[in-house]
Every structure is written in structure tokens, then in C-alpha cells.
Design a protein around this motif. Structure first.
Motif, mmCIF file in Angstrom:
data_model
loop_
_atom_site.group_PDB
_atom_site.id
_atom_site.type_symbol
_atom_site.label_atom_id
_atom_site.label_comp_id
_atom_site.label_asym_id
_atom_site.label_seq_id
_atom_site.Cartn_x
_atom_site.Cartn_y
_atom_site.Cartn_z
ATOM 1 N N LEU A 58 7.578 12.345 -4.867
ATOM 2 C CA LEU A 58 6.515 11.188 -4.079
ATOM 3 C C LEU A 58 5.580 11.698 -5.085
ATOM 4 O O LEU A 58 4.739 10.666 -5.193
ATOM 5 C CB LEU A 58 6.389 11.772 -2.971
ATOM 6 C CG LEU A 58 7.653 11.050 -1.872
ATOM 7 C CD1 LEU A 58 7.244 11.537 -0.616
ATOM 8 C CD2 LEU A 58 7.714 10.009 -2.619
ATOM 9 N N THR A 66 6.927 7.310 -5.929
ATOM 10 C CA THR A 66 6.077 7.082 -5.752
ATOM 11 C C THR A 66 5.774 7.054 -4.780
ATOM 12 O O THR A 66 6.267 5.555 -4.450
ATOM 13 C CB THR A 66 5.323 7.351 -7.833
ATOM 14 O OG1 THR A 66 5.436 7.868 -8.342
ATOM 15 C CG2 THR A 66 3.566 7.431 -7.200
ATOM 16 N N LEU A 67 4.473 7.564 -4.113
ATOM 17 C CA LEU A 67 3.479 6.755 -3.343
ATOM 18 C C LEU A 67 2.641 4.769 -3.632
ATOM 19 O O LEU A 67 2.207 5.815 -4.876
ATOM 20 C CB LEU A 67 2.747 7.200 -2.120
ATOM 21 C CG LEU A 67 3.889 8.087 -1.477
ATOM 22 C CD1 LEU A 67 2.712 9.410 -1.207
ATOM 23 C CD2 LEU A 67 4.448 7.468 -0.243
ATOM 24 N N TYR A 68 2.639 3.877 -3.437
ATOM 25 C CA TYR A 68 1.836 3.287 -3.658
ATOM 26 C C TYR A 68 1.503 2.940 -2.547
ATOM 27 O O TYR A 68 1.287 2.933 -1.416
ATOM 28 C CB TYR A 68 2.920 2.181 -5.167
ATOM 29 C CG TYR A 68 3.507 2.541 -6.164
ATOM 30 C CD1 TYR A 68 2.260 2.575 -6.560
ATOM 31 C CD2 TYR A 68 5.010 2.832 -5.918
ATOM 32 C CE1 TYR A 68 3.096 3.097 -8.075
ATOM 33 C CE2 TYR A 68 4.949 2.640 -6.924
ATOM 34 C CZ TYR A 68 4.321 3.061 -8.010
ATOM 35 O OH TYR A 68 4.896 3.953 -9.419
ATOM 36 N N ARG A 69 0.229 2.535 -2.285
ATOM 37 C CA ARG A 69 -0.704 1.278 -1.973
ATOM 38 C C ARG A 69 -1.027 0.096 -2.393
ATOM 39 O O ARG A 69 -1.207 -0.520 -3.324
ATOM 40 C CB ARG A 69 -2.319 1.925 -1.761
ATOM 41 C CG ARG A 69 -2.791 1.268 -0.489
ATOM 42 C CD ARG A 69 -4.835 2.127 -0.904
ATOM 43 N NE ARG A 69 -5.345 1.023 0.448
ATOM 44 C CZ ARG A 69 -6.353 0.553 0.276
ATOM 45 N NH1 ARG A 69 -7.089 1.516 -0.852
ATOM 46 N NH2 ARG A 69 -6.684 -0.141 1.197
ATOM 47 N N VAL A 96 6.385 2.592 4.239
ATOM 48 C CA VAL A 96 5.809 4.192 5.206
ATOM 49 C C VAL A 96 4.811 4.431 6.019
ATOM 50 O O VAL A 96 5.324 5.325 6.822
ATOM 51 C CB VAL A 96 6.140 5.444 4.138
ATOM 52 C CG1 VAL A 96 7.274 5.466 3.696
ATOM 53 C CG2 VAL A 96 4.525 5.029 3.143
ATOM 54 N N SER A 106 0.903 6.260 9.364
ATOM 55 C CA SER A 106 2.507 6.307 8.991
ATOM 56 C C SER A 106 2.881 6.086 10.444
ATOM 57 O O SER A 106 3.288 6.013 10.935
ATOM 58 C CB SER A 106 2.156 7.984 8.671
ATOM 59 O OG SER A 106 2.298 9.088 9.694
ATOM 60 N N PHE A 121 1.690 0.946 2.877
ATOM 61 C CA PHE A 121 2.582 2.155 1.371
ATOM 62 C C PHE A 121 3.843 2.293 1.528
ATOM 63 O O PHE A 121 4.431 1.786 2.613
ATOM 64 C CB PHE A 121 1.737 3.501 2.350
ATOM 65 C CG PHE A 121 0.069 3.689 2.154
ATOM 66 C CD1 PHE A 121 -1.072 4.312 1.164
ATOM 67 C CD2 PHE A 121 -0.711 3.383 3.974
ATOM 68 C CE1 PHE A 121 -2.124 4.492 1.360
ATOM 69 C CE2 PHE A 121 -1.781 3.798 3.578
ATOM 70 C CZ PHE A 121 -2.768 4.130 2.156
ATOM 71 N N ILE A 123 7.388 3.519 -0.922
ATOM 72 C CA ILE A 123 8.042 4.588 -1.257
ATOM 73 C C ILE A 123 8.817 3.386 -2.921
ATOM 74 O O ILE A 123 9.409 3.028 -2.035
ATOM 75 C CB ILE A 123 8.662 5.407 -1.304
ATOM 76 C CG1 ILE A 123 7.685 6.559 -0.805
ATOM 77 C CG2 ILE A 123 9.441 6.500 -2.317
ATOM 78 C CD1 ILE A 123 8.098 7.639 0.585
#
Length: 132
Positions: A58, A66-69, A96, A106, A121, A123
Motif C-alpha cells: 500500500l 496505493t492509498l490516495y486522498r 477506506v 478510518s 481515502f 485504495i
């Protein structure tokens, strides 16, 4: 603080390696307490084998998801978080969490209403592009 005075809109992230550093010196920065996070991840991987591999995946921008905002899509403002779960799934992403007024939540309740200004957020393998 000098950087913030020169460029108030710049986002600054700092790594805190020495826990004896006074993190209040970095009030305007995103502070990453690396050693504390590492020890928490180590403990988690002992309890739940494989978690460390998922976390590595991640946080790696080069492989896999990958984590995105992202910004909350306008059409979802005021709707329950579950509607964002569906929107994310339709965009090949997994929702998430959200950030509201500087607080990260979260795994929000599915019935929690979204608000104007929320960031979300996800993934995903690539950054979803919310329609504005």
C-alpha cells in the motif's frame, strides 16, 4: 515555520526518527513518527501474519494498489458513506476512510453522511478522478 511563512500553501511532511524531538516544532507539517509506526506494524504482523506485506504494498507507489486522498465528488455531498463505497467500487477503488476538518476517520459507519469539504481515502491501482 520559515518555509510556511514563505509559502503558506505548501504541504510539508517530516519524518521524526528521534522520539525525543519535540513534535510541536512541526505544528504546520504532516508528522510521520517512523519508529513508532514501525514497531506498531511489527506487533501487528506478529498477530496477523501477512499484514506487513499488505502495508508494504500500500505504501509503495510503484507496485499494486496505493492509498490516495481524493476530493468528495459533488454529487455525493450529504449522502451516506455507503454511497461513496459504491462510487469507489465503480471506479475500481476501495473506500477506506475520510478526513473532515483535519480529523481522519478510518472505516466510517456506512450511514455516516458526507459533508462539503470532506476528503476521501481510497485504495486503488491508479488515482480515481471524481467528477466535479
Amino acid at each position: 515555520q520559515a518555509v510556511k511563512r514563505l509559502a503558506p500553501d505548501v504541504h510539508i511532511s517530516v519524518e521524526v526518527v528521534d522520539p525525543t524531538n519535540n513534535v510541536s516544532n512541526f505544528a504546520d507539517c504532516a508528522v510521520m513518527p517512523i519508529r513508532r509506526m514501525a514497531s506498531q506494524m511489527l506487533a501487528q504482523s506478529v498477530m496477523d501474519e501477512g499484514v506487513e506485506r499488505l502495508i508494504q504494498d500500500l505504501v509503495s507507489p510503484n507496485d499494486g494498489a496505493t492509498l490516495y486522498r481524493i476530493a468528495l465528488p459533488k454529487r455525493l455531498v450529504g449522502l451516506p458513506f455507503k454511497d461513496f463505497l459504491h462510487w469507489a467500487a465503480d471506479h475500481s477503488a476501495l473506500a477506506v476512510g475520510l478526513e473532515r476538518d483535519g480529523t481522519v476517520i478510518s472505516n466510517p459507519r456506512r450511514d455516516m453522511p458526507t459533508q462539503e469539504g470532506d476528503s476521501l481515502f481510497v485504495i486503488a491501482n491508479k488515482r480515481p478522478q471524481p467528477e466535479r
